[in-house]
Motif scaffolding. Structure first.
Motif, PDB file in Angstrom:
ATOM      1  N   VAL A   1       8.235   5.254   5.375  1.00 42.11           N
ATOM      2  CA  VAL A   1       7.058   4.392   5.467  1.00 42.11           C
ATOM      3  C   VAL A   1       5.871   5.097   6.122  1.00 42.11           C
ATOM      4  CG1 VAL A   1       7.577   3.368   7.719  1.00 42.11           C
ATOM      5  CG2 VAL A   1       6.345   2.014   6.021  1.00 42.11           C
ATOM      6  N   PHE A   2       6.129   6.136   6.916  1.00 43.12           N
ATOM      7  CA  PHE A   2       5.049   6.821   7.625  1.00 43.12           C
ATOM      8  C   PHE A   2       4.495   8.024   6.860  1.00 43.12           C
ATOM      9  CE2 PHE A   2       6.173   5.302  12.187  1.00 43.12           C
ATOM     10  CZ  PHE A   2       5.556   4.099  11.909  1.00 43.12           C
ATOM     11  N   SER A   3       4.833   8.157   5.612  1.00 42.67           N
ATOM     12  CA  SER A   3       4.271   9.253   4.835  1.00 42.67           C
ATOM     13  C   SER A   3       2.769   9.030   4.665  1.00 42.67           C
ATOM     14  CB  SER A   3       4.940   9.333   3.455  1.00 42.67           C
ATOM     15  OG  SER A   3       4.739   8.130   2.730  1.00 42.67           O
ATOM     16  N   GLY A   4       1.988  10.074   4.863  1.00 43.40           N
ATOM     17  CA  GLY A   4       0.537   9.930   4.768  1.00 43.40           C
ATOM     18  C   GLY A   4      -0.133   9.541   6.061  1.00 43.40           C
ATOM     19  N   ARG A   5       0.625   9.480   7.166  1.00 43.46           N
ATOM     20  CA  ARG A   5       0.078   9.167   8.497  1.00 43.46           C
ATOM     21  C   ARG A   5      -0.747   7.875   8.491  1.00 43.46           C
ATOM     22  NH1 ARG A   5      -4.021  11.702  12.096  1.00 43.46           N
ATOM     23  NH2 ARG A   5      -3.178  11.641  14.202  1.00 43.46           N
ATOM     24  N   PRO A   6      -0.103   6.738   8.232  1.00 51.11           N
ATOM     25  CA  PRO A   6      -0.824   5.464   8.166  1.00 51.11           C
ATOM     26  C   PRO A   6      -1.229   4.960   9.550  1.00 51.11           C
ATOM     27  CG  PRO A   6       1.518   5.079   8.004  1.00 51.11           C
ATOM     28  CD  PRO A   6       1.334   6.571   8.001  1.00 51.11           C
TER      29      PRO A   6
END
Length: 202
Positions: A73-78
């Motif tokens: 879920v934290f892919s892309g540094r949300p």
């Protein structure tokens, strides 16, 4: 030859002993004999009582942080914001401290950015108003209104407990549940639980 070597050996041993003692002294906690207060290991297991303590906080934070960082879920540094954690136990628990520990580890990972939480927003608004409405600041470099980044996710949850007592035995069961909601869609994108049981016999 031996007469010259012996004094040097003795000197070397003396220096080594002094350094060893100095090293031991720096690792030993300082104790105030008048108050009985000493420093201990903050990570040591705390067993003073079966109420919620520092070890429980650390166990929960470690489990939640590890699970979140393993999730895609934290892919892309949300961006994430912290929502209040409901305390459904019968005792006082500083749930903000639990979330701060989790937030600290996630920020240090570099995989997520946090926006101001609801209870932190007021100070951010006041700073923006001070820069834009006080007339004290140059336009260049001044933080502009309307540029805050909204959170994609909200991290919230609850902690509950079940307490049982009988024949000198007290059993306390804690369960911490955290959920990561997509703010726009309202969907749960991640969820984890940590259970802790503590028993005292008298």
């Amino acid at each position: 030859m031996r007469s010259n070597l012996f004094p040097r050996l003795m000197t070397g041993m003396a220096v080594s002993s002094v350094l060893l003692l100095a090293g031991c002294q720096t690792t030993q906690p300082k104790v105030d004999s008048s108050s009985g207060v000493s420093y201990g290991d903050a990570k040591a297991v705390e067993t003073v009582s079966n109420e919620f303590g520092s070890t429980d906080l650390q166990m929960i934070a470690e489990k939640m942080t590890g699970s979140l960082l393993e999730s895609p879920v934290f892919s892309g540094r949300p961006t994430v914001t912290l929502a209040p954690v409901r305390n459904k136990t019968s005792e006082y628990i500083d749930t903000k401290s639990i979330m701060n520990t989790i937030q600290t580890q996630l920020v240090k990972s570099g995989k997520v950015r946090f926006t101001r939480s609801m209870d932190e927003m007021q100070s951010g608004v006041e700073e923006l108003q001070r820069q834009n409405q006080s007339g004290l600041y140059k336009n260049q470099g001044k933080a502009k209104m309307g540029n805050m980044v909204g959170a994609k996710y909200a991290l919230e949850g609850e902690i509950s407990s079940i307490v049982k007592q009988a024949s000198g035995v007290k059993d306390v069961y804690y369960k911490m549940t955290l959920k990561l909601y997509d703010v726009q869609e309202g969907t749960i994108e991640w969820q984890e639980e940590k259970e802790i049981r503590k028993t005292t016999r008298r």
